[in-house]
Design a protein around this motif. Structure first.
Motif, PDB file in Angstrom:
ATOM      1  N   ALA A   9       0.838  -1.204   0.000  1.00  0.00           N
ATOM      2  CA  ALA A   9       0.000   0.000   0.000  1.00  0.00           C
ATOM      3  C   ALA A   9       0.875   1.258   0.000  1.00  0.00           C
ATOM      4  O   ALA A   9       1.944   1.278   0.612  1.00  0.00           O
ATOM      5  N   ALA A  10       0.405   2.314  -0.663  1.00  0.00           N
ATOM      6  CA  ALA A  10       1.095   3.611  -0.640  1.00  0.00           C
ATOM      7  C   ALA A  10       1.108   4.129   0.798  1.00  0.00           C
ATOM      8  O   ALA A  10       0.184   3.840   1.577  1.00  0.00           O
ATOM      9  N   TYR A  11       2.155   4.868   1.188  1.00  0.00           N
ATOM     10  CA  TYR A  11       2.312   5.228   2.606  1.00  0.00           C
ATOM     11  C   TYR A  11       3.228   6.435   2.779  1.00  0.00           C
ATOM     12  O   TYR A  11       3.923   6.851   1.845  1.00  0.00           O
ATOM     13  N   GLU A  12       3.242   6.967   3.986  1.00  0.00           N
ATOM     14  CA  GLU A  12       4.252   7.943   4.427  1.00  0.00           C
ATOM     15  C   GLU A  12       4.643   7.562   5.848  1.00  0.00           C
ATOM     16  O   GLU A  12       3.798   7.122   6.630  1.00  0.00           O
ATOM     17  N   ASN A  13       5.914   7.786   6.203  1.00  0.00           N
ATOM     18  CA  ASN A  13       6.370   7.570   7.591  1.00  0.00           C
ATOM     19  C   ASN A  13       6.454   8.905   8.319  1.00  0.00           C
ATOM     20  O   ASN A  13       6.832   9.916   7.724  1.00  0.00           O
ATOM     21  N   PHE A  14       6.145   8.887   9.608  1.00  0.00           N
ATOM     22  CA  PHE A  14       6.211  10.118  10.410  1.00  0.00           C
ATOM     23  C   PHE A  14       6.880   9.862  11.756  1.00  0.00           C
ATOM     24  O   PHE A  14       6.596   8.857  12.405  1.00  0.00           O
ATOM     25  N   ASP A  15       7.744  10.800  12.181  1.00  0.00           N
ATOM     26  CA  ASP A  15       8.212  10.747  13.565  1.00  0.00           C
ATOM     27  C   ASP A  15       7.781  11.995  14.321  1.00  0.00           C
ATOM     28  O   ASP A  15       8.086  12.149  15.508  1.00  0.00           O
ATOM     29  N   ASP A  16       7.044  12.876  13.618  1.00  0.00           N
ATOM     30  CA  ASP A  16       6.567  14.111  14.234  1.00  0.00           C
ATOM     31  C   ASP A  16       5.035  14.127  14.161  1.00  0.00           C
ATOM     32  O   ASP A  16       4.459  14.152  13.068  1.00  0.00           O
ATOM     33  N   PRO A  17       4.348  14.090  15.318  1.00  0.00           N
ATOM     34  CA  PRO A  17       2.878  14.037  15.293  1.00  0.00           C
ATOM     35  C   PRO A  17       2.241  15.241  14.584  1.00  0.00           C
ATOM     36  O   PRO A  17       1.203  15.086  13.920  1.00  0.00           O
ATOM     37  N   GLU A  18       2.873  16.400  14.659  1.00  0.00           N
ATOM     38  CA  GLU A  18       2.328  17.596  13.985  1.00  0.00           C
ATOM     39  C   GLU A  18       2.269  17.377  12.478  1.00  0.00           C
ATOM     40  O   GLU A  18       1.295  17.713  11.810  1.00  0.00           O
ATOM     41  N   LYS A  19       3.341  16.813  11.963  1.00  0.00           N
ATOM     42  CA  LYS A  19       3.409  16.563  10.512  1.00  0.00           C
ATOM     43  C   LYS A  19       2.389  15.499  10.114  1.00  0.00           C
ATOM     44  O   LYS A  19       1.789  15.587   9.037  1.00  0.00           O
ATOM     45  N   ASP A  31       4.973   2.022  14.548  1.00  0.00           N
ATOM     46  CA  ASP A  31       6.139   1.455  13.867  1.00  0.00           C
ATOM     47  C   ASP A  31       6.588   0.114  14.456  1.00  0.00           C
ATOM     48  O   ASP A  31       6.916  -0.813  13.726  1.00  0.00           O
ATOM     49  N   GLY A  32       6.598   0.019  15.775  1.00  0.00           N
ATOM     50  CA  GLY A  32       7.225  -1.146  16.429  1.00  0.00           C
ATOM     51  C   GLY A  32       6.250  -2.244  16.799  1.00  0.00           C
ATOM     52  O   GLY A  32       5.069  -2.214  16.426  1.00  0.00           O
ATOM     53  N   LEU A  33       6.739  -3.233  17.548  1.00  0.00           N
ATOM     54  CA  LEU A  33       5.909  -4.369  17.965  1.00  0.00           C
ATOM     55  C   LEU A  33       4.858  -3.902  18.957  1.00  0.00           C
ATOM     56  O   LEU A  33       5.156  -3.186  19.901  1.00  0.00           O
ATOM     57  N   ALA A  34       3.600  -4.307  18.746  1.00  0.00           N
ATOM     58  CA  ALA A  34       2.519  -3.872  19.624  1.00  0.00           C
ATOM     59  C   ALA A  34       1.492  -4.989  19.808  1.00  0.00           C
ATOM     60  O   ALA A  34       0.298  -4.724  19.869  1.00  0.00           O
ATOM     61  N   LEU A  35       1.985  -6.226  19.892  1.00  0.00           N
ATOM     62  CA  LEU A  35       1.114  -7.394  20.093  1.00  0.00           C
ATOM     63  C   LEU A  35      -0.029  -7.435  19.079  1.00  0.00           C
ATOM     64  O   LEU A  35      -1.143  -7.823  19.405  1.00  0.00           O
ATOM     65  N   GLY A  36       0.242  -6.996  17.868  1.00  0.00           N
ATOM     66  CA  GLY A  36      -0.775  -7.018  16.817  1.00  0.00           C
ATOM     67  C   GLY A  36      -1.873  -5.981  16.996  1.00  0.00           C
ATOM     68  O   GLY A  36      -2.870  -6.002  16.283  1.00  0.00           O
ATOM     69  N   LYS A  37      -1.693  -5.059  17.962  1.00  0.00           N
ATOM     70  CA  LYS A  37      -2.763  -4.102  18.235  1.00  0.00           C
ATOM     71  C   LYS A  37      -2.446  -2.702  17.722  1.00  0.00           C
ATOM     72  O   LYS A  37      -3.251  -1.790  17.875  1.00  0.00           O
ATOM     73  N   MET A  70       1.039   8.258  18.957  1.00  0.00           N
ATOM     74  CA  MET A  70       2.271   9.058  19.071  1.00  0.00           C
ATOM     75  C   MET A  70       2.342   9.929  20.322  1.00  0.00           C
ATOM     76  O   MET A  70       3.431  10.240  20.794  1.00  0.00           O
ATOM     77  N   LEU A  71       1.180  10.354  20.838  1.00  0.00           N
ATOM     78  CA  LEU A  71       1.221  11.283  21.985  1.00  0.00           C
ATOM     79  C   LEU A  71       0.940  10.547  23.300  1.00  0.00           C
ATOM     80  O   LEU A  71       1.720  10.637  24.229  1.00  0.00           O
ATOM     81  N   ASP A  72      -0.166   9.780  23.347  1.00  0.00           N
ATOM     82  CA  ASP A  72      -0.439   9.024  24.582  1.00  0.00           C
ATOM     83  C   ASP A  72       0.479   7.808  24.703  1.00  0.00           C
ATOM     84  O   ASP A  72       0.559   7.193  25.758  1.00  0.00           O
ATOM     85  N   LYS A  73       1.097   7.430  23.593  1.00  0.00           N
ATOM     86  CA  LYS A  73       2.035   6.283  23.566  1.00  0.00           C
ATOM     87  C   LYS A  73       1.401   5.015  24.135  1.00  0.00           C
ATOM     88  O   LYS A  73       1.991   4.341  24.984  1.00  0.00           O
ATOM     89  N   GLN A  74       0.177   4.744  23.668  1.00  0.00           N
ATOM     90  CA  GLN A  74      -0.518   3.557  24.162  1.00  0.00           C
ATOM     91  C   GLN A  74       0.254   2.272  23.885  1.00  0.00           C
ATOM     92  O   GLN A  74       0.127   1.293  24.603  1.00  0.00           O
ATOM     93  N   PHE A  75       1.062   2.285  22.821  1.00  0.00           N
ATOM     94  CA  PHE A  75       1.871   1.095  22.504  1.00  0.00           C
ATOM     95  C   PHE A  75       3.334   1.335  22.853  1.00  0.00           C
ATOM     96  O   PHE A  75       4.231   0.717  22.287  1.00  0.00           O
ATOM     97  N   GLY A  76       3.575   2.269  23.757  1.00  0.00           N
ATOM     98  CA  GLY A  76       4.935   2.547  24.221  1.00  0.00           C
ATOM     99  C   GLY A  76       5.812   3.102  23.109  1.00  0.00           C
ATOM    100  O   GLY A  76       5.333   3.813  22.215  1.00  0.00           O
ATOM    101  N   ALA A  77       7.092   2.707  23.158  1.00  0.00           N
ATOM    102  CA  ALA A  77       8.078   3.214  22.193  1.00  0.00           C
ATOM    103  C   ALA A  77       7.754   2.789  20.767  1.00  0.00           C
ATOM    104  O   ALA A  77       8.270   3.366  19.810  1.00  0.00           O
ATOM    105  N   ALA A  78       6.878   1.774  20.620  1.00  0.00           N
ATOM    106  CA  ALA A  78       6.463   1.357  19.271  1.00  0.00           C
ATOM    107  C   ALA A  78       5.835   2.533  18.520  1.00  0.00           C
ATOM    108  O   ALA A  78       5.814   2.554  17.290  1.00  0.00           O
ATOM    109  N   GLY A  79       5.330   3.525  19.269  1.00  0.00           N
ATOM    110  CA  GLY A  79       4.671   4.673  18.641  1.00  0.00           C
ATOM    111  C   GLY A  79       5.577   5.887  18.451  1.00  0.00           C
ATOM    112  O   GLY A  79       5.094   6.980  18.131  1.00  0.00           O
ATOM    113  N   ASN A  80       6.879   5.705  18.601  1.00  0.00           N
ATOM    114  CA  ASN A  80       7.788   6.839  18.339  1.00  0.00           C
ATOM    115  C   ASN A  80       7.747   7.233  16.875  1.00  0.00           C
ATOM    116  O   ASN A  80       7.948   8.384  16.520  1.00  0.00           O
ATOM    117  N   GLN A  81       7.512   6.239  16.036  1.00  0.00           N
ATOM    118  CA  GLN A  81       7.308   6.511  14.615  1.00  0.00           C
ATOM    119  C   GLN A  81       5.973   5.902  14.222  1.00  0.00           C
ATOM    120  O   GLN A  81       5.490   4.975  14.884  1.00  0.00           O
TER     121      GLN A  81
END
Ligand code: AMP
Ligand code: GLY
Length: 424
Positions: free
Chosen positions: A118-128, A145-151, A170-181
């Motif tokens: 699928a077409a996509y874009e990667n982000f490490d900045d929530p504003e962007k 981006d990272g492992l999140a138990l399939g969730k 990206m902000l609440d980090k519900q999946f921890g560091a997996a959501g840095n990107q």
């Protein structure tokens, strides 16, 4: 050979069961294992992320081969630790397991090497990410981006939901560091197929296809789970699809990893979507699927230890995989309330019936022995009941018949595993 399997779920039970059939296997250990795995392997109370302890155990017990079932230890570098100690281990090193460990990495790899996805874009900045969503088409898919138990995958139908998704990942980090990107990608429609493969760095050998049912409720409704059931083969995985994937997806993925200096040895699990425009990669995993393994390995004719060794030694080109010309269905028996909240510790009855019944298997996912030595429930997913049949319909009828042999308090299962069989 002495063989150590790392993991504790239904997948690892199926792997231990399959290894136990190999004439090469003299003694099997499983860390940490579960009550069902005890039948084939001596369970060792070491956690899958305790690499140094596992390596020390392997040395002390002269383990000839270690097989890793789970994603976390692979992404965390268990293979690197074992290899540094001169221990033989099956699975990708950390620099290759990133194929599963980072969705941003895998998307960039596919783009660079022209592998359909699928077409996509990667982000490490929530504003962007938020700015990008303002002009996007919906539905759209957000992936941590990272492992999140399939969730860590959110399908968003409109801008509101997508904004909330960015907040969650990206902000609440519900999946921890997996959501840095985060990956934001095009929503695709079509049939999903799971294809597992063995890879030795250069050669790839494809196993028979399967399909998972990830949602908790009948009709593919409700929350995402680890998987509520599977069937194999997929009737939608035609010869044409296979030829396309062989040409544009499987070997190109292996070659791309090698070119990147990330030679991949182990299992690549291709999560595919069969779209109107052809097959597309949804995701890569760097390990066997759970519960895909529970329908694929019972149909595999090869000595799996030989295949593991060929992957490590780079001689997979000398092996042809063979699968039985039949079908298998696995129905997961879970604890009521899974995947949110559920009780554990209930006695399980009826397991012995599977021992002498050919073509029927009960793979333990979350079980343990209680103080009396009885097997009790110990997780959300408790058991995977697999049955074979001459075709998918027969296998499904057999699997559902066998689910009735088992009884425990709060037993829950889906009643429509394999419904796609009727739509083929
Ligand atoms: P993944 O972990 O990437 O396989 O995503 C989990 C599930 O989300 C998949 O099995 C699909 O059902 C769904 N999914 C992921 N990506 C997409 C997409 N681009 N379009 C539609 N559904 C998707
Ligand atoms: N059944 C899906 C997975 O193992 O990721």
């Amino acid at each position: 050979m002495k063989i150590l399997v790392v993991g504790s779920g239904g997948r690892e039970h199926a792997i231990c069961w399959k290894i136990a059939q190999s004439p090469k296997a003299e003694k099997i250990y499983c860390a940490p294992g579960n009550a069902g795995i005890e039948e084939y392997a001596e369970c060792v109370p070491i956690g899958a992320m305790e690499f140094e302890k596992l390596a020390a155990f392997a040395k002390e017990n002269a383990i000839d081969l270690t097989v890793v079932g789970m994603d976390d230890p692979l992404v965390g570098g268990i293979v690197d630790v074992f290899e540094k100690e001169g221990l033989r281990i099956f699975g990708p090193r950390a620099n290759a397991a990133i194929l599963e460990g980072s969705k941003a990495f895998s998307k960039d790899l596919m783009k660079k090497y022209g592998i359909p996805t699928a077409a996509y874009e990667n982000f490490d900045d929530p504003e962007k990410a938020l700015a990008y969503l303002e002009t996007a088409d919906f539905p759209i898919v957000l992936k941590a981006d990272g492992l999140a138990l399939g969730k860590g995958v959110l399908i968003c139908n409109n801008l509101e939901e997508a904004k909330a998704g960015v907040q969650t990942i990206m902000l609440d980090k519900q999946f921890g560091a997996a959501g840095n990107q985060m990956v934001i990608e095009e929503f695709m429609t079509g049939r999903e197929v799971s294809v597992l493969s063995f890879v030795d760095g250069d050669t790839i050998r494809i196993m028979t296809s399967s399909q998972d049912h990830k949602r908790a409720l009948d009709g593919d409704q409700g929350l995402n789970t680890g998987g509520m059931g599977t069937f194999s083969p997929s009737p939608f995985y035609t010869k044409e699809v296979d030829e396309f994937c062989k040409k544009y997806i499987y070997q190109p993925s292996v070659d791309a990893m090698k070119k990147e200096g990330r030679t991949f040895k182990g299992i690549i699990f291709f999560g595919l979507m069969l779209t109107e425009d052809g097959p597309r990669v949804l995701e890569y995993n760097a390990r066997f699927g759970d519960p895909e393994t529970q329908v694929v390995l019972p149909r595999m004719k090869n000595d799996i230890v030989e295949v593991f060794e060929a992957c490590i030694d780079g001689t997979l080109d000398q092996i042809q995989l063979e699968f039985e010309d039949n079908a298998a269905v696995c129905v997961v028996l879970a604890s009521d309330g899974y995947p949110v909240k559920y009780e554990k510790g209930f006695k399980i009855h009826g397991l012995e019936k599977f021992k002498d019944t050919d073509g029927y298997y009960v793979f333990h996912a979350g079980t343990k022995f209680d103080a009396d030595g009885d097997i009790v429930t110990n997780g959300g997913r408790v058991l995977g009941v697999t049955a074979k049949g001459k075709d998918l319909k027969e296998a499904r009828a057999n699997a559902y018949k066998a689910t009735e042999w088992i009884d425990f308090a709060n037993k829950y299962m889906r009643h429509d595993i394999g419904h796609a069989i009727d739509e083929a």
